[in-house]
Design a protein around this motif. Structure first.
Motif: not given
Ligand SMILES: Nc1ncnc2c1ncn2[C@@H]1O[C@H](COP(=O)(O)OP(=O)(O)O)[C@@H](O)[C@H]1O
Ligand code: SF4
Ligand SMILES: [Mg+2]
Lengths: 326, 325
Positions: B37-38, B43-51, B80-88, B278-285
């Motif tokens: 996702f990064v 840079d380091q700050a951007e990285r920390a923000r995503v984490i 992580f990918v869709f930024n929506q609730p996983a259950l939904g 399958i898509d989620s596994i590829n994206n480690l979602d």
């Protein structure tokens, strides 16, 4: 009104065509059964008793086939009837009870279903009427509170009770002939005695002819009028119970008598017949009983015919015993 | 019965709990989603923000506790990918998969039971032998290959049926389903057939074996001795007995049909849960993977429970109270 006996079997041959060869399970059997009378069909396991019963009721399945002879039921030959003609007789005019009561009822159907269908397969009556007959039949064979028991499944009954249910099913359409194939063998002695007594009573009352198949001579002694002794697919001796059991003429019958405990021979040693019944695929030439027979001689290398050995009795032996007793 | 069900529900909760722990740790071990996702040049700050945004800055045990706390309230996290609730996300795609699995099962049973009964009733006949040969093929041909062949023959060569996607849907009893429109049915037929093939072979073999075994039983001979027609003996006496193993096995297989719809959904571009996972596994979602596993396990549990209840309805000798959970 015909005066023909209920059943006359003449020279019945039922053979099985197996890979190993032709098994002549029933090979020239003749006997008759009269209304209200009980015929005992006795012999060791594998002698062809069950196949005889299935032949009469038309339930010999491939590779078996009725190869010859006649089965005259009230004068009508059943050999060669179509499946549908036989179906109409089965369960309505001719009924059969099997050996193992734990296996004969369908485990997933209520007793009610299994009895009602037996009625409605033959007579066009309402469900309610069929049910009423089912309840009466259960009562007749001594099942307490038959109305409730109709709702039960087979596993809710003991072995003895299940056999009573099977008997009730056999009786339900008031058949002219019942073939009972060792129905009490799997039951304990007291229940066996009760069932024997009740079935005997019912047959005498209703004038039903009964063929009682068993390997147990003491059962025949207490129950039957006539007895036929089978060995390797043939009847080797027949006559009234008193004649045959008191003074057996055939060495095989004699051997059977000596091998069962009996009150009037108390203390006498039991003697088993030496050897075992030969394979039907590999019968000895001449008399089938020859290898086990102490009276055998050169004459026995020919097949012995069924011959009179006294008034109203026959035996298949060149050297029958003459009233030596047992 | 009530006691039985309560006991089963308690056990199920325990199973779900253990399952969630395993999956959580398992997915953690697979890889670090941050790398996906990064951007590589961040840079380091951007990285920390995503984490921090993904909640990955906390230690694993804390992440897990947080997950459990939210899960109890029905929140399985955000994709992580869709930024929506996983259950939904999963529930959105579930009807498509269920519809496919259901249709496949119906095909397997509707064809498999009659074919199996015939093959068991006349085992020596040529037709029976052809049926059995067919069932061996159904077992051994790979699902994706059969899927491609179906597309080749029925979509490309003959042009009878569409090859990909889900057709128009309509609402029946409040459920959006493509089974309610002709267009939808024409789309579901090929993928369902593809998914059904393996189960069809299984049903044929089970039915045939049950038929052959039961036809030799004393109760069949006795039923015939009562003068019943062969039709009644076969369709009432024998069928009722062979339905017991069929329902058990097929019921338990329903879960795996849903789980293994993945291949068929991929071949036919069917918009179901299989494609999503399958898509989620590829994206480690991670949240979607964990939620998918939990939902699948729940589905297995529910199916098993329903099968047990059905089993006791079909077989009077079985009483649920006596059964172990
Ligand atoms: N389906 C079958 N196939 C081949 N042989 C059979 C079959 N059924 C019965 N038999 C043969 O018929 C003979 C008589 O069997 P059966 O009538 O059952 O004996 P019993 O009832 O006197 O014990 C047996 O030796 C058996 O081998
Ligand atoms: S015919 Fe001969 S072998 Fe056969 S039973 Fe009589 S005596 Fe024995
Ligand atoms: Mg027998």
């Amino acid at each position: 009104m015909s005066t023909a006996p209920t059943l006359v079997v003449e020279d019945l041959k039922t053979w099985f065509y197996t890979k190993a060869g032709v098994v002549k399970a029933v090979d020239g059997v003749s006997f008759r059964a009269e209304a209200g009378k009980i015929v005992g069909l006795v012999g060791e396991s594998g002698s062809g008793k069950t196949v005889t019963g299935f032949s009469i009721i038309g339930l010999v399945d491939p590779p078996g086939r009725i190869e010859g002879g006649r089965i005259l039921f009230k004068g009508r030959n059943l050999v060669g009837l179509t499946e549908e003609e036989l179906r109409k007789l089965r369960g309505s005019r001719i009924a059969m009870i099997f050996q193992d009561p734990m296996m004969t009822l369908n485990p997933v159907l209520r007793i009610e279903t299994q009895m009602v269908e037996a009625v409605r397969a033959h007579v066009d009556v309402s469900e309610a009427e069929a049910r009423r007959r089912a309840r009466d039949a259960l009562g007749q064979v001594g099942i307490p509170s038959p109305e409730e028991r109709l709702k039960a499944y087979p596993h809710q009954f003991s072995g003895g009770m299940r056999q009573r249910v099977a008997i009730a099913i056999a009786l339900i359409n008031k058949p002219d002939l019942i073939i009972a194939d060792e129905p009490t063998t799997a039951l304990d002695v007291t229940i066996q005695a009760q069932i024997l007594f009740e079935v005997q009573k019912l047959c005498r009352q209703t004038g039903t002819a009964l063929i009682w198949i068993t390997h147990d001579l003491s059962v025949v002694a207490s129950l039957a009028d006539e007895v036929c002794v089978m060995y390797a697919g043939k009847i080797v001796e027949q006559g009234t119970v008193d004649d045959v059991l008191d003074r057996p003429a055939h060495p095989y019958t004699h051997g059977l008598m000596c091998s069962v405990p009996s009150a009037n021979r108390r203390g006498a040693p039991l003697r088993q017949i030496p050897g075992v019944m030969p394979s039907l695929l590999d019968l000895p030439s001449g008399c089938s009983f020859r290898p086990r027979c102490s009276r055998a001689d050169g004459a026995c290398l020919e097949p012995p015919p069924m011959a009179p050995v006294g008034p109203g009795r026959l035996a298949r032996c060149f050297h029958p015993l003459h009233g030596e007793g047992v | 019965m009530t006691v039985f069900i309560i006991r089963r529900v308690m056990q199920s909760i325990l199973v779900l709990f253990v399952m969630s722990l395993l999956v959580f740790v398992g997915v953690y071990a697979i890889g670090n989603p941050v790398e996906i996702f990064v951007a590589a040049d961040a840079d380091q700050a951007e990285r920390a923000r995503v984490i921090a945004a993904l909640g990955l800055d906390k230690p694993l045990w804390e992440q897990y506790l947080l997950f459990i706390r939210n899960a109890v309230m029905g929140d399985l996290g955000k994709s992580f990918v869709f930024n929506q609730p996983a259950l939904g996300l999963i529930l959105q795609r579930m009807p498509a998969t269920l519809e496919l699995a259901f249709t496949a099962m119906v095909i397997a049973l509707a064809l498999g039971i009659p074919l199996g009964m015939y093959a068991g009733f006349r085992p020596q006949s040529r037709i029976a032998k052809a049926i059995m040969a067919g069932s061996i093929l159904g077992f051994s041909l790979p699902t994706f290959w059969v899927g491609l062949m179906l597309i080749m023959v029925f979509a490309v060569e003959l042009g009878w049926l569409p090859s990909t996607g889900r057709g128009a849907t309509a609402e029946v009893f409040g459920i959006e389903t493509s089974l309610a429109t002709w267009d939808g049915l024409s789309h579901v037929l090929l993928p369902a057939l593809n998914l059904a093939l393996f189960k069809l072979s299984l049903v044929i073999r089970l039915t045939r074996a049950g038929m052959r075994e039961n036809m030799l039983m004393d109760y069949v001979k006795f039923a015939r001795a009562k003068g019943l027609t062969m039709r009644r003996v076969v369709f009432v006496h024998v069928l009722k007995n062979i339905m017991i193993p069929i329902v058990t096995v097929v019921g338990l297989e329903l879960g795996s049909v849903i789980a293994f719809a993945v291949v068929t959904e991929t071949v036919f571009a069917w918009p179901g849960m299989g494609k999503l996972i399958i898509d989620s596994i590829n994206n480690l979602d991670r949240p979607v993977i964990v939620a998918y596993m939990l939902i699948t396990v729940t589905m297995f549990i529910v199916i098993n429970l329903v099968v047990d209840v059905l089993y006791s309805v079909l077989d009077p000798r079985v009483r649920l109270a006596d059964m172990k959970g």
